[in-house]
Design a protein around this motif. Structure first.
Motif, PDB file in Angstrom:
ATOM      1  N   GLU A 135      -4.561   0.288   2.858  1.00  0.00           N
ATOM      2  CA  GLU A 135      -4.733  -0.348   1.546  1.00  0.00           C
ATOM      3  C   GLU A 135      -3.651  -1.387   1.308  1.00  0.00           C
ATOM      4  O   GLU A 135      -3.932  -2.500   0.822  1.00  0.00           O
ATOM      5  CB  GLU A 135      -4.716   0.721   0.449  1.00  0.00           C
ATOM      6  CG  GLU A 135      -5.954   1.602   0.438  1.00  0.00           C
ATOM      7  CD  GLU A 135      -5.843   2.752  -0.544  1.00  0.00           C
ATOM      8  OE1 GLU A 135      -6.885   3.356  -0.864  1.00  0.00           O
ATOM      9  OE2 GLU A 135      -4.718   3.043  -0.997  1.00  0.00           O
ATOM     10  N   ALA A 136      -2.411  -1.038   1.635  1.00  0.00           N
ATOM     11  CA  ALA A 136      -1.299  -1.988   1.450  1.00  0.00           C
ATOM     12  C   ALA A 136      -1.464  -3.203   2.359  1.00  0.00           C
ATOM     13  O   ALA A 136      -1.229  -4.346   1.946  1.00  0.00           O
ATOM     14  CB  ALA A 136       0.029  -1.287   1.720  1.00  0.00           C
ATOM     15  N   GLN A 191      -3.653   4.978   3.075  1.00  0.00           N
ATOM     16  CA  GLN A 191      -2.695   4.389   2.139  1.00  0.00           C
ATOM     17  C   GLN A 191      -2.026   3.158   2.749  1.00  0.00           C
ATOM     18  O   GLN A 191      -1.846   2.136   2.069  1.00  0.00           O
ATOM     19  CB  GLN A 191      -1.651   5.436   1.747  1.00  0.00           C
ATOM     20  CG  GLN A 191      -2.224   6.577   0.923  1.00  0.00           C
ATOM     21  CD  GLN A 191      -1.254   7.726   0.754  1.00  0.00           C
ATOM     22  OE1 GLN A 191      -0.109   7.687   1.227  1.00  0.00           O
ATOM     23  NE2 GLN A 191      -1.699   8.782   0.094  1.00  0.00           N
ATOM     24  N   PRO A 241       3.326  -4.418   6.724  1.00  0.00           N
ATOM     25  CA  PRO A 241       3.641  -5.033   5.433  1.00  0.00           C
ATOM     26  C   PRO A 241       4.795  -6.036   5.525  1.00  0.00           C
ATOM     27  O   PRO A 241       4.757  -7.096   4.876  1.00  0.00           O
ATOM     28  CB  PRO A 241       4.008  -3.828   4.560  1.00  0.00           C
ATOM     29  CG  PRO A 241       3.182  -2.710   5.130  1.00  0.00           C
ATOM     30  CD  PRO A 241       3.222  -2.949   6.619  1.00  0.00           C
TER      31      PRO A 241
END
Length: 234
Positions: free
Chosen positions: A94-95, A91, A147
């Protein structure tokens, strides 16, 4: 000193089938595979995600395992948690990969002359963050900050286009730290704990310099990093 490494080797052998299952069952979306293909193969992405999860689960002191019963309890716990840990990393991956895909076009400007050095520096920073094996090699607490780092890069890219002179001034302020880290890599010191800490503090300083509104996860300043660099040079 050798005992923990021996226990890890035995643990990997005992978990071999669980590791293979986790790689096979990891639900890798085609889009994620395509995004990662600019770095490495989708199959390598599966391996790196599971390996990163395994390394996190093996972080506890393996030197305390001295009996078969203790070994078996740890093996069962790791085997039970491995797939879930790999899913969490998928997850996050993916970000990260989506942010990288959004950022790359912003680094393909037609800036000419000295201003092009700004984008060259941005691309070098991105390459230092996202490289073959980064999902496996980057410590989990740092990877969780990616991120934010990538958002800071995107903001810097937008602002550099509007005001390349101001961006270059900030870039020159950070250049001595970049140069010192590059020298440490050439000399083979960059993997030492103190240099790794310096490297991620420099990343936080970039956020502070170019995208202050995103905040930093630790107090950071050029003076603080300069003092750390002086200590490393001793």
């Amino acid at each position: 000193a050798a005992h923990p490494r021996g226990v890890e080797r035995l643990m990997r052998l005992a978990l071999l089938e669980r590791i293979r299952q986790a790689r096979k069952q990891l639900p890798l979306p085609p889009k994620t595979g395509l995004l990662y293909a600019r770095i490495e193969s989708a199959e390598r992405l599966r391996e790196d995600l599971v390996e990163a999860a395994l390394l996190a689960l093996l972080e506890e002191d393996l030197g305390t395992i001295r009996t078969r019963e203790t070994f078996e309890r740890r093996r069962e716990a790791i085997g039970r948690d491995l797939f879930g840990q790999a899913m969490q990393r998928l997850q996050l991956a993916e970000a990260i990969l989506a942010a990288v895909a959004e950022l790359r076009p912003k680094l393909e400007s037609n800036l000419m002359g000295w201003a092009r050095a700004n984008l060259d520096d941005l691309r070098a920073q991105l390459d230092a963050l996202v490289f073959p094996g980064f999902l496996r090699q980057t410590p989990a607490p740092v990877l969780a900050e990616y991120p934010r780092y990538l958002k800071a890069l995107a903001l810097r890219a937008e602002r550099a286009l509007r005001d390349p002179l101001r961006d270059q001034a900030r870039m020159l302020e950070l250049k001595p730290f970049d140069d010192a880290l590059a020298q440490a890599r050439r000399e083979g010191h960059a993997d030492l704990p103190a240099w790794r800490q310096f490297r991620w503090e420099l990343e936080e300083l970039r956020v502070q310099s170019y995208a202050q509104e995103l905040g930093t996860r630790m107090p950071v300043s050029a003076k603080r990093l300069a003092r750390r660099l002086q200590a490393l040079a001793r």
